[in-house]
Design a protein around this motif. Structure first.
Motif, short mmCIF file in Angstrom:
data_model
loop_
_atom_site.label_atom_id
_atom_site.label_comp_id
_atom_site.label_asym_id
_atom_site.label_seq_id
_atom_site.Cartn_x
_atom_site.Cartn_y
_atom_site.Cartn_z
N LYS A 248 -6.61 0.54 -1.44
CA LYS A 248 -6.33 -0.02 -0.11
C LYS A 248 -4.92 -0.59 -0.03
CE LYS A 248 -8.83 0.17 2.69
NZ LYS A 248 -9.09 1.31 3.61
N THR A 249 -4.06 -0.10 -0.91
CA THR A 249 -2.64 -0.45 -0.86
C THR A 249 -1.82 0.83 -0.79
OG1 THR A 249 -2.31 -0.42 -3.27
CG2 THR A 249 -3.08 -2.49 -2.29
N LEU A 250 -0.56 0.68 -0.42
CA LEU A 250 0.32 1.84 -0.33
C LEU A 250 1.57 1.59 -1.16
CD1 LEU A 250 0.77 4.61 1.22
CD2 LEU A 250 2.27 3.28 2.72
N LEU B 232 9.27 -3.74 -0.22
CA LEU B 232 9.65 -2.74 0.77
C LEU B 232 8.43 -1.93 1.21
CD1 LEU B 232 12.97 -1.50 -0.83
CD2 LEU B 232 12.70 -2.98 1.16
N GLY B 233 8.40 -1.58 2.48
CA GLY B 233 7.31 -0.80 3.02
C GLY B 233 7.83 0.27 3.97
N ILE C 248 0.90 -2.90 2.97
CA ILE C 248 2.22 -2.30 2.78
C ILE C 248 3.27 -3.41 2.72
CG2 ILE C 248 1.55 -0.19 4.00
CD1 ILE C 248 3.14 -1.20 6.42
N GLY C 249 4.42 -3.07 2.16
CA GLY C 249 5.51 -4.04 2.13
C GLY C 249 6.00 -4.37 3.53
N ALA C 250 6.45 -5.61 3.73
CA ALA C 250 6.92 -6.05 5.04
C ALA C 250 8.44 -6.05 5.14
CB ALA C 250 6.39 -7.45 5.34
#
Length: 536
Positions: free
Chosen positions: A236-238, A297-298, A322-324
């Motif tokens: 559930k992460t990218l 980073l996303g 995701i990273g913001a």
């Protein structure tokens, strides 16, 4: 197989059998071939040097492969140009359609090359399958399991699709390459093998998209720490990873997206981008492209000039973290299409031990492949010979389809010696090893009887290697095992008393036979395996 009398005495053959393998070499195939006196290892040139027994075995193996290629209309040539030889001939001699198919083969050292030319509209899958079957038949002779691996390699400016015929070997295999094998369905591959990733979550219930929320995640610059803080599973992460291209005049920073529980293959990314390789972007490169350091980073809100490539597992993802794009913060509930997307979607999955098999989902096991043969259209080679063409029935100029085959004969030898067991009669340098066993003693009677057996076998033209020089009886027994001839013939105390020789084979029970009976034995058990391969 050798038939001359001098070639059947151990004292006349340079076969330095040893109980010690080459220093600092761990490959069991290479160790065993050196111990058996078939070859030596040159550590300065990192090369296998074949000795008389090794060259005899190599010639037998090559002959078996060449026979099959001849049946597929291959013709022997000698150009001294290796893999380009067939193209060089075709560029001068191919004129008309009726010359096709045109197949050449050429031996250069421990490598066998074949080049095939076919009509422009030929679907030569059957030809490829036939070539593979011919090479594989040699592996089958020793019951070696092989794998056909589709993959790509970067050759002279472009990625070439190839078929690699491999045998799974020891992890320390000399010049081997890392690979992966599924214990359930048998899928095998390397990092750059073509295969769509197995989707293991197809049975999950449909999710409802959540709203995008910013979360404070101090120090969460790894997937593991992010999962701990947000109490999420890795899937559930990218992953959003930044790479820099290599092999281009102007390097580019590109983004690769992958589900958090999987790894990105830099080779597959490079192949998709059409560059020789990629590497992780440096902090300076990231700062120049994004104005920010990595770790948070996303894919949301990236500059338009940065190309984003997503793995096949990414489209359709819902509610992932995701990273913001600012330190110590991530987004929760990010969804494909709504919050991030890209038209660049391809297979970026890096296989590895424990990663689901691309076919059935079973965790993969790491292995090492011995590459026996490489088959492909080799556009890089073909491009060097623009004059290779022919006229069809209507006198129109056509480009033939071209296929190149490279067979590594030394890797084939090493694969044979990595496995336990004897060589089969049609490949072995000799049918049997003849020696005086320890319990018979080094008496004149034992020596005379061994000579009698040797003369009888020579008269029957049965190749046998007689040990006339090894002093220690224990070493003779060791020689009998390590040489891997199909049979062992030993003068024992019991046999000597009866005027018989003890015959031992890998699959048959030990037999005491008179020298005359040996002829009938070999006629019935050996010659059946040596029939003319051209006979139907």
């Amino acid at each position: 197989m050798p038939k001359e009398e001098y070639a059947m005495l151990l004292s006349a053959i340079f076969a330095p059998v040893s109980k010690n393998g080459p220093a600092k070499v761990k490959d069991p195939g290479l160790v065993n071939i050196v111990k058996a006196g078939y070859g030596l290892y040159d550590n300065h040139k990192d090369a296998l040097v074949l000795l008389p027994l090794g060259t005899s075995l190599l010639e037998s193996l090559t002959e078996e492969i060449e026979i099959d290629l001849v049946l597929r209309k291959a013709q022997n040539v000698l150009t001294g140009m290796g893999e380009e030889g067939g193209l060089a001939i075709a560029s001068r001699s191919l004129k008309t359609e009726d010359q096709l198919p045109l197949i050449f083969m050429e031996r250069e050292g421990n490598t066998l090359y074949a080049s095939g030319f076919f009509k422009e509209d030929t679907d030569f899958r059957q030809h490829l399958e036939g070539f593979i079957a011919g090479i594989s038949a040699v592996l089958d002779l020793q019951d070696l399991e092989f794998q056909i691996i589709p993959e790509h390699r970067y050759i002279e400016g472009s990625w070439e699709p190839l078929l690699s015929l491999c045998v799974s070997g020891d992890k320390s295999a000399w010049k081997g390459k890392t690979g992966f094998l599924c214990p359930e369905c048998g899928w095998g591959g390397t990092e750059c093998s073509e295969a769509a990733p197995f989707e293991s979550d197809s049975g999950e219930e449909e999710e409802t998209p959540e709203s995008l929320e910013e979360a404070h995640t101090p120090g969460a610059d790894t997937i593991e720490e992010l999962c701990r803080q947000l109490e999420l599973p890795p899937q559930k992460t990218l992953k959003t990873m930044f790479f820099t291209t290599e092999g281009e005049e102007q390097p580019r920073v590109v983004v690769a997206l992958m589900r958090g529980d999987r790894k990105i293959s830099p080779l597959k990314l490079a192949r998709y981008l059409g560059v020789s390789s990629v590497r992780l972007a440096t902090s300076e490169e990231l700062h120049g492209a994004m104005g920010i350091l990595g770790g948070y980073l996303g894919p949301k809100g990236l500059p338009e000039n940065i190309m984003m490539v997503a793995d096949l597992s990414v489209p359709g993802l819902l509610n992932v973290a995701i990273g913001a794009n600012k330190p110590d913060y991530h987004y929760r509930g990010a969804c494909w299409d709504r919050d991030f997307s890209t038209p660049h979607v391809t297979d970026l999955l890096q296989p590895g031990a424990g990663v689901p098999c691309p076919v059935c989902g079973t965790p993969l096991e790491e292995t090492c492949w011995r590459e026996i043969a490489v088959i492909g259209e080799r556009k890089d080679l073909r491009a060097r010979y623009s004059s290779v063409d022919y006229r069809d029935a209507e006198h129109k100029k056509r480009d033939p389809r071209f296929v190149s085959i490279t067979i590594s004969l030394d890797q084939l030898l090493l694969a044979f010696f990595e496995e336990e067991g004897s060589l089969i009669p049609m490949l072995a340098p000799f049918m049997a090893y003849l020696y005086v066993a320890e319990d018979a003693g080094d008496t004149e009677e034992a020596g005379a009887f061994m000579q009698e057996v040797y003369m009888a076998l020579q008269e029957m033209e049965i190749p046998v290697l007689m040990d006339d020089c090894t002093a220690k009886p224990g070493n003779r027994k060791y020689n009998a095992e390590v040489l891997r001839f199909p049979w062992k013939l030993s003068v024992t105390a019991e046999g000597l008393a009866q005027g018989k020789i003890l015959l031992s084979g890998a699959e048959e029970e030990d037999l005491l036979l008179s020298p005359q009976d040996l002829g009938e034995y070999f006629d019935s058990f050996v010659m059946n395996e040596m029939e003319d391969p051209f006979e139907e």
